[in-house]
Design a protein around this motif. Structure first.
Motif, PDB file in Angstrom:
ATOM      1  N   GLY A 126      34.487  29.401 -42.245  1.00  0.00           N
ATOM      2  CA  GLY A 126      34.775  28.279 -43.116  1.00  0.00           C
ATOM      3  C   GLY A 126      33.779  27.154 -42.974  1.00  0.00           C
ATOM      4  N   PRO A 127      33.849  26.207 -43.888  1.00  0.00           N
ATOM      5  CA  PRO A 127      32.901  25.071 -43.842  1.00  0.00           C
ATOM      6  C   PRO A 127      32.989  24.294 -42.544  1.00  0.00           C
ATOM      7  CG  PRO A 127      34.034  25.159 -45.957  1.00  0.00           C
ATOM      8  CD  PRO A 127      34.723  26.145 -45.091  1.00  0.00           C
ATOM      9  N   ASP A 128      34.195  24.261 -41.940  1.00  0.00           N
ATOM     10  CA  ASP A 128      34.342  23.511 -40.690  1.00  0.00           C
ATOM     11  C   ASP A 128      34.331  24.417 -39.469  1.00  0.00           C
ATOM     12  OD1 ASP A 128      36.662  24.807 -41.236  1.00  0.00           O
ATOM     13  OD2 ASP A 128      37.993  23.115 -40.723  1.00  0.00           O
ATOM     14  N   THR A 129      33.891  25.676 -39.663  1.00  0.00           N
ATOM     15  CA  THR A 129      33.832  26.682 -38.579  1.00  0.00           C
ATOM     16  C   THR A 129      35.139  26.709 -37.784  1.00  0.00           C
ATOM     17  OG1 THR A 129      32.840  25.115 -37.028  1.00  0.00           O
ATOM     18  CG2 THR A 129      31.321  26.469 -38.338  1.00  0.00           C
ATOM     19  N   SER A 130      36.236  26.909 -38.513  1.00  0.00           N
ATOM     20  CA  SER A 130      37.558  26.976 -37.879  1.00  0.00           C
ATOM     21  C   SER A 130      37.679  28.258 -37.069  1.00  0.00           C
ATOM     22  CB  SER A 130      38.662  26.949 -38.942  1.00  0.00           C
ATOM     23  OG  SER A 130      38.597  25.756 -39.691  1.00  0.00           O
ATOM     24  N   PRO A 131      38.362  28.204 -35.916  1.00  0.00           N
ATOM     25  CA  PRO A 131      38.564  29.421 -35.120  1.00  0.00           C
ATOM     26  C   PRO A 131      39.418  30.428 -35.887  1.00  0.00           C
ATOM     27  CG  PRO A 131      39.038  27.450 -33.831  1.00  0.00           C
ATOM     28  CD  PRO A 131      38.910  27.013 -35.246  1.00  0.00           C
ATOM     29  N   VAL A 132      39.060  31.682 -35.853  1.00  0.00           N
ATOM     30  CA  VAL A 132      39.815  32.737 -36.537  1.00  0.00           C
ATOM     31  C   VAL A 132      41.042  33.083 -35.699  1.00  0.00           C
ATOM     32  CG1 VAL A 132      39.769  35.085 -37.416  1.00  0.00           C
ATOM     33  CG2 VAL A 132      37.728  33.628 -37.603  1.00  0.00           C
ATOM     34  N   PRO A 133      42.273  32.941 -36.258  1.00  0.00           N
ATOM     35  CA  PRO A 133      43.479  33.289 -35.490  1.00  0.00           C
ATOM     36  C   PRO A 133      43.529  34.783 -35.189  1.00  0.00           C
ATOM     37  CG  PRO A 133      44.012  31.921 -37.400  1.00  0.00           C
ATOM     38  CD  PRO A 133      42.602  32.361 -37.574  1.00  0.00           C
ATOM     39  N   ALA A 163      50.084  33.572 -46.674  1.00  0.00           N
ATOM     40  CA  ALA A 163      48.778  32.939 -46.483  1.00  0.00           C
ATOM     41  C   ALA A 163      48.949  31.542 -45.902  1.00  0.00           C
ATOM     42  CB  ALA A 163      48.022  32.887 -47.801  1.00  0.00           C
ATOM     43  N   GLU A 164      48.037  31.162 -45.018  1.00  0.00           N
ATOM     44  CA  GLU A 164      48.130  29.865 -44.345  1.00  0.00           C
ATOM     45  C   GLU A 164      46.841  29.096 -44.583  1.00  0.00           C
ATOM     46  OE1 GLU A 164      48.416  28.033 -39.814  1.00  0.00           O
ATOM     47  OE2 GLU A 164      48.900  30.145 -40.185  1.00  0.00           O
ATOM     48  N   PRO A 165      46.945  27.941 -45.300  1.00  0.00           N
ATOM     49  CA  PRO A 165      45.711  27.177 -45.567  1.00  0.00           C
ATOM     50  C   PRO A 165      45.146  26.573 -44.270  1.00  0.00           C
ATOM     51  CG  PRO A 165      47.650  25.939 -46.241  1.00  0.00           C
ATOM     52  CD  PRO A 165      48.153  27.302 -45.871  1.00  0.00           C
ATOM     53  N   PHE A 166      43.824  26.542 -44.159  1.00  0.00           N
ATOM     54  CA  PHE A 166      43.209  25.939 -42.980  1.00  0.00           C
ATOM     55  C   PHE A 166      42.072  24.975 -43.335  1.00  0.00           C
ATOM     56  CE2 PHE A 166      40.740  29.765 -43.762  1.00  0.00           C
ATOM     57  CZ  PHE A 166      39.437  29.373 -43.544  1.00  0.00           C
ATOM     58  N   PHE A 167      41.697  24.943 -44.622  1.00  0.00           N
ATOM     59  CA  PHE A 167      40.666  23.978 -45.020  1.00  0.00           C
ATOM     60  C   PHE A 167      40.808  23.705 -46.512  1.00  0.00           C
ATOM     61  CE2 PHE A 167      36.583  22.911 -46.890  1.00  0.00           C
ATOM     62  CZ  PHE A 167      36.184  21.843 -46.098  1.00  0.00           C
ATOM     63  N   SER A 168      40.653  22.432 -46.893  1.00  0.00           N
ATOM     64  CA  SER A 168      40.658  22.056 -48.305  1.00  0.00           C
ATOM     65  C   SER A 168      39.717  20.869 -48.473  1.00  0.00           C
ATOM     66  CB  SER A 168      42.074  21.690 -48.766  1.00  0.00           C
ATOM     67  OG  SER A 168      42.072  21.352 -50.148  1.00  0.00           O
ATOM     68  N   GLY A 169      38.892  20.923 -49.503  1.00  0.00           N
ATOM     69  CA  GLY A 169      37.944  19.842 -49.718  1.00  0.00           C
ATOM     70  C   GLY A 169      37.264  19.977 -51.051  1.00  0.00           C
TER      71      GLY A 169
END
Length: 711
Positions: A126-133, A163-169
């Motif tokens: 993702g754009p914010d390099t979120s950790p993959v669960p 589905a679980e959102p983790f980034f929005s922009g």
């Protein structure tokens, strides 16, 4: 060169057999080799055809996925533009690792709905390099117009879970401007982009896209599938031939697009994008050599040898049908041994079996030839005995071959004549005449040499009563250690005289540094003696204490003796003087005494101190004698230490007083010097002389020479 009959017969038979066998084996080997190479060419052609079929199957599969997704989008537009619809789309690509993303873009709104297959092992996204669960294997991405701005939202997704959102922009991304959209929009049917690197992963791949039209023929949008090049990589890996085969692909201009390692190496395929400025850094000499050879010859099938020259390779290079908007050139390489190795092994086994049979045949031939030549061998043996003037036995040869019988009669007659001849002429002379031996003559040449004599202190008393089997090993051990150091310093041991050693330099081989090498050898011998003394095993000669005398002079070197016994040695007064020097060590308590002649040659390389001016027994000319203390290169080592320098300087002062006839002062100086002197015997000798000269001063013409009456 003379050859025995049985050897000659066996050799001729062996050569003929080898020639015939070699011709047959070579014929079979090269015939089978050509057959194997034709088989290799056919297999490479089949591998190329299979690769084309596999590549087309990949393209058809991707096209089917895109077509199915377009039908779904057309039939169920509302469901397709939802999170649940993305799950349906995902079912089309599930299970294919080389499908990276399946997505749909609307023409009117520019809304974008995407399924992303997460590559294995990815830890962030993702754009914010979120950790993959844990457990998440894909991502949903939706871009839509919200409150007059475009917003993209990312969702973690996994089978059976919401589905679980983790980034929005906000985003400026408009899929309608992308090359895959524009290309599919203008083309009926499936559109495939050229190779490029995906922005989100940096991986190489293509996009397969198809436009979606409603019943009125109006453009609804474009559905597209991102496909990584891993499918092509697997195809290249699969078509490799054998454990050491390789595959590579060039574009129509001959630039390398990809290549593989071997199955044995387990190396992944290497790829490059279609950027004309980008090149693969080839680190494989086999692929590099194959491409270089193909560019030069443009042959579809050829042989080549890499620079290392280890194995000869076969290569097949030819174009395949257009794929991914290019018409690539597919190349296959494989070591020749993959095909002819078994033939070589079979040939080797055949040669081994044939060699064994040949050995048996040669052995049989040798036995037969030996039986035929047995009588000739007996005649030859009798002739050799005659050459040694051994006429004791009569030759008895029974042969039906006339030539052998005539030869036996001639030998018998010759023996009778020689026996009679020996009654008039000495047998040794007859033996010399018959054998025609080349004998060494007596003689020599005059040259300057350096001589060394050594002797063990108290050897006689120390070994008195020892059994020979005890004494000989101990003495041999000592001689071996001494001889090793002498030889290592270019010397030659002339002879062993009891426990003494005579060695010489500059003979028989020339040695310009003979004086220096002799001094080095003497010092090395002392070190070797110290090592022997330090060993713990018992020896009747220990502790060893060796004295050396060295002198340089002109002698005659060569062979001396009688015609029946010669010895290489040196003769002359210099030899006797070197021996006398060794004996003077007993008087002065020194270990290595050298003559003035030697001193003049080595004084720049060694530390020496003058000991006395003497006339040894048996000589008339006085000479100065010196003690060799060590090499000048040893200043930082153990032989020449600071206390030795102090002792040397103190000795020089005492000795100068002695030479100047200051008996009282020199006596006091020697007595004071004795406390630091290592060699007490030397000091005591001069103290005794000083006392005698004080009591009975020498005459005014005293020359300072000490003359020895005995050896």
């Amino acid at each position: 060169m003379k050859i025995r009959l049985q050897i000659g017969v066996a050799t001729v038979f062996t050569l003929l057999t080898l020639i015939v066998t070699a011709i047959l084996v070579a014929f079979l080997y090269f015939g089978n080799k050509q057959l194997a190479l034709r088989t290799a060419q056919d297999r490479m052609g089949m591998a190329r055809a299979q690769s084309v079929e596999d590549m087309l199957a990949v393209i058809r599969g991707a096209g089917d996925v895109v077509s199915s997704a377009s039908v779904f989008l057309l039939e169920f537009p509302e469901q397709a533009t939802s999170l649940a619809g993305l799950d349906v789309l995902y079912s089309q690509m599930q299970g294919n690792d080389h499908y990276y993303g399946l997505y749909f873009a609307e023409e009117k709104s520019g809304d974008f709905f995407q399924n992303i297959n997460l590559p294995k092992g990815w830890e962030t996204f993702g754009p914010d390099t979120s950790p993959v669960p844990a457990g998440v294997d894909r991502v949903k991405r939706i871009i839509s117009e919200q409150e007059q701005k475009r917003v993209e939202t990312y969702y973690w997704a996994q089978t059976g879970e919401p589905a679980e959102p983790f980034f929005s922009g906000s985003t400026e991304y408009d899929p309608r401007t992308r090359p895959w959209y524009l290309g599919a929009k203008e083309q009926t049917g499936i559109y495939i982009t050229p190779l490029y690197r995906f922005e989100s992963t940096g991986r190489l791949g293509v996009t397969v896209a198809k436009r979606v039209l409603n019943l009125n023929g109006e453009l609804v949008g474009v559905v597209a599938l991102d496909m990584t090049i891993s499918a092509l990589s697997q195809i290249l890996d699969d078509i490799r031939i054998g454990d050491h085969g390789r595959a590579f692909m060039l574009n129509h201009e001959g630039h390398l697009l990809s290549y593989t390692g071997t199955r044995f190496e387990g190396e992944a395929a290497h790829f490059v994008s279609t950027d004309p400025n980008e090149r693969i850094e080839i680190d494989n000499e086999v692929i590099d050599s194959a491409i270089t050879e193909w560019r030069a010859s443009q042959k579809a099938f050829f042989h080549f040898v890499p620079p290392s020259g280890k194995y000869k390779h076969i290569a097949s290079v030819a174009p395949i049908p257009q794929i991914f908007d290019v018409q690539p050139i597919l190349g296959l390489t494989v070591p020749e041994d993959e095909f002819v190795g078994a033939i070589k092994a079979t040939t080797i086994r055949a040669l081994q079996v044939g060699g064994f049979a040949l050995v048996l045949a040669v052995a049989f031939t040798f036995v037969v030839a030996r039986l035929l030549s047995n009588n000739l061998t007996r005649v030859a043996t009798e002739a050799r005995r005659m050459s040694n003037f051994d006429l004791s036995d009569d030759l008895e040869v029974k042969s039906t071959i006339k030539e052998v019988a005539d030869l036996q009669a001639a030998i018998t007659s010759m023996k009778a004549g020689l026996s009679s001849f020996g009654a008039y002429v000495p047998k040794e002379l007859v033996r010399s005449i018959v054998s025609k031996a080349q004998r060494i003559t007596v003689g020599g040449d005059t040259r300057d040499v350096t001589l060394m004599f050594s002797d063990l202190q108290a050897f006689t008393s120390q070994t008195e009563g020892l059994e020979p089997e005890v004494l000989m090993p101990a003495l041999s051990e000592y001689f071996e250690a001494m001889e090793k150091e002498i030889s290592c310093n270019s010397g030659t041991v002339d002879k062993y005289i009891g426990d003494a050693i005579m060695a010489l330099w500059n003979a028989p081989l020339d040695d310009p540094e003979h004086a220096i090498n002799a001094c080095k050898a003497a010092l090395a011998c002392l070190e070797a003696e110290a090592r022997l003394n330090s060993e713990k095993d018992a020896s009747p000669l220990r502790p060893l204490y060796t004295r050396f005398g060295l002198h340089t002079g002109r002698v005659v070197v060569g062979n001396v003796g009688s015609r029946s016994r010669l010895q290489y040695t040196a003769l002359g007064s210099a030899v006797n003087f070197a021996s006398r020097l060794e004996g003077l060590n007993k008087v002065y308590g020194t270990r290595i005494l050298v003559s003035e002649a030697l001193f003049l040659l080595v004084s720049d390389s060694f530390y020496l101190r003058e000991i006395d001016v003497v006339a040894p027994a048996g000589t008339t000319s006085p000479t100065r004698i010196y003690e060799l203390m060590g090499g000048k290169s040893d200043v930082g080592e153990s032989r020449i230490k600071e206390n030795v320098f102090r002792e040397h300087e103190s000795w020089q002062a005492c000795y100068a007083l002695y030479r100047s006839r200051n008996w009282s002062e020199s006596l006091n100086a020697f007595q004071a010097h004795r406390s630091i002197a290592r060699n007490k015997l030397l000091i005591d000798t001069f103290i005794t002389r000083c006392n005698r000269f004080i009591a009975d001063p020498p005459s005014a013409d005293w020359d300072g020479v000490y003359r020895f009456a005995r050896k």
